[in-house]
Design an enzyme around this catalytic site. Structure first.
Site, mmCIF file in Angstrom:
data_model
loop_
_atom_site.group_PDB
_atom_site.id
_atom_site.type_symbol
_atom_site.label_atom_id
_atom_site.label_comp_id
_atom_site.label_asym_id
_atom_site.label_seq_id
_atom_site.Cartn_x
_atom_site.Cartn_y
_atom_site.Cartn_z
ATOM 1 N N SER A 215 3.828 -8.511 -8.696
ATOM 2 C CA SER A 215 2.885 -8.750 -7.612
ATOM 3 C C SER A 215 2.583 -10.248 -7.463
ATOM 4 C CB SER A 215 1.610 -7.934 -7.863
ATOM 5 O OG SER A 215 0.773 -7.924 -6.737
ATOM 6 N N ASP B 66 5.182 -0.177 -0.027
ATOM 7 C CA ASP B 66 4.912 0.299 -1.386
ATOM 8 C C ASP B 66 3.430 0.607 -1.602
ATOM 9 O OD1 ASP B 66 3.703 -2.185 -1.633
ATOM 10 O OD2 ASP B 66 5.003 -2.914 -3.236
ATOM 11 N N HIS C 48 3.161 0.096 -5.368
ATOM 12 C CA HIS C 48 3.073 -1.301 -5.807
ATOM 13 C C HIS C 48 2.462 -1.398 -7.202
ATOM 14 C CE1 HIS C 48 2.764 -5.646 -4.855
ATOM 15 N NE2 HIS C 48 1.674 -5.613 -5.610
#
Length: 436
Positions: A212, A378, A414
């Protein structure tokens, strides 16, 4: 039956072509991972996690003037955890103090961000993967914890062959015309860590693993270094759903409704919106016009706002632009700028998850939560943005014959890409392949 046996035999033969560490990992049952398995070759691994994961400590000096008496109770008492446990903040009635002491101030003289007067901050445990932690008990395997456990089961050791690079979530890497003293220092420390980790492990180049926002920072760091240095010290980048410079809608929604990555039951997202606005990082990753064009992103009955309308939208939102004028060209780019790292890179991303494409504030009231319109992604990053970003990375790498691998994992979110068993196994296989 004969065909099944032949297929199994073919798979066994294909596995023999793989590097030993990768072959053993893929062939083992999930419960056997780490049992008797040790890598034959250790390349040091440096990890970075998402924006909710680093810890921040604070110290209050005599220059600090609290807005509430209880916010000054720790003045002169040394370092304390400011962003480490949500429950502690709630239990000690410290959420409003947290908001005040976390907030940054833009200094037009230095053209940079700084803490509030009398507030000093630091990121503890730099160099350790244990410098990342989730801030409550709801997700014990978040912040790369499960991935770290897998690597430790294979013989990696924190501070020896495994390292972490926690960061200050409030600041943003330097950009043209926008310095960042915090990130200039941070990148210098990361560079030193890379060189020391390499020297400690027989001068082997390092493998970076970033998830991320942590993946974005790894890319920014690598691109800040000279190419010869990268080729000497970096073996591979493994990027897990990095937040792309092409942008995504959740970054824009966070400006409108407060941060999804910092929230409490006692303080909903909207209550922390002003604090979030003070962060330089809040203005990163806004949807790029190159990807999102003139598509309405914020919808009201009076008017819609696209990726070309950020100044108007922020004015309507009430976002303070004081002292920000030198920053606007960087905040609102009209052209996408993607710089590939030019070292072997594996990019993994989930897709097939409902992801915010548009938000609707029909009455134009930005002090209520919007209705969401969903598309593919995601759950955080929009799939169209991922595809544009990865296509450009691949194009630049192909021109220089540098490895770039893009792995699409269906139906993984995610936040869970390094947690779900299926996607974690794929990630581990890629790390072990890079290690061979």
């Amino acid at each position: 039956m004969a065909m099944n046996k032949a297929l199994v035999r073919l798979l066994q033969l294909l596995l023999l072509l793989l590097p030993p560490s990768l072959r053993d990992y893929l062939w083992a049952a999930p419960s056997d991972h780490g049992v008797g398995q040790k890598l034959q070759v250790y390349h040091p691994i440096i990890m970075s996690a998402g924006i909710s994961c680093p810890v921040l400590e604070a110290r209050l000096t005599d220059a600090y003037t609290p807005s509430l008496p209880r916010c000054g109770e720790l003045k002169g008492k040394g370092w304390f955890p400011l962003w480490n446990s949500k429950q502690d903040l709630v239990d000690h009635d410290y959420v409003s103090c947290f908001e005040e002491q976390m907030s940054l101030v833009f200094d037009p003289v230095t053209n940079d961000y700084r803490n509030q007067p009398g507030v000093e901050t630091r990121v503890p445990d730099f160099g350790s993967t244990y410098g990342f932690s989730y801030k409550d008990d709801s997700c014990p395997f978040c912040c790369n914890v499960k991935l770290r456990n897998e690597l430790e089961a294979l013989g990696y050791r924190d501070g020896d062959t495994l390292f972490g690079v926690p960061y200050d979530i409030r600041h943003a890497p330097p950009r043209p015309g926008q310095p960042s003293e915090v990130y200039s220092d941070y990148f210098a420390h990361v560079k030193d860590l890379v060189q020391n980790a390499s020297a400690k492990n027989g001068n082997k180049p390092v493998i970076f693993v970033g998830h991320s926002f942590g993946g974005k920072l790894i890319l920014d760091f690598v691109n800040s270094t000279p190419l010869p240095w990268r080729k000497q010290f970096i073996k591979h980048l493994v990027l897990l759903s990095p937040t792309p410079p092409t942008g995504f809608m959740e970054a824009l929604k966070n400006l409108a409704s407060g941060p999804s990555c910092i929230h409490f039951d006692a303080a909903p997202h909207l209550a922390l919106r002003t604090m979030w606005w003070s962060f330089a990082s809040s203005l990163l990753s806004l949807p790029s016009p190159t990807v999102f064009a003139h598509e309405p992103l914020i919808i009201t009955k009076q008017r819609n706002y696209s990726a070309y309308d950020y100044p108007d939208f922020l004015a309507a939102l009430g976002f303070s632009m004081k002292g920000m004028l030198p920053f606007t060209k960087w905040v609102f780019p009209t052209n996408m700028s993607v710089e590939a790292p030019m070292v072997p890179t594996t990019y993994l991303s989930g897709f097939g998850i409902q992801t915010i494409n548009q938000v609707v504030f029909w009455d134009g009231n930005f002090d209520v939560y919007p209705e969401n319109v969903y598309g593919n992604g995601d759950g955080v990053v929009n799939w169209n943005s991922v595809l544009v970003f990865t296509n450009e990375l691949k194009r630049q790498h192909c021109l220089k014959n540098v490895l770039f691998k893009f792995i699409k994992i269906p139906n993984v979110t995610h936040g869970e890409i390094a947690i779900q068993d299926n996607s974690l196994k794929i990630i581990m296989a890629e790390i072990l392949e890079a290690n061979s």
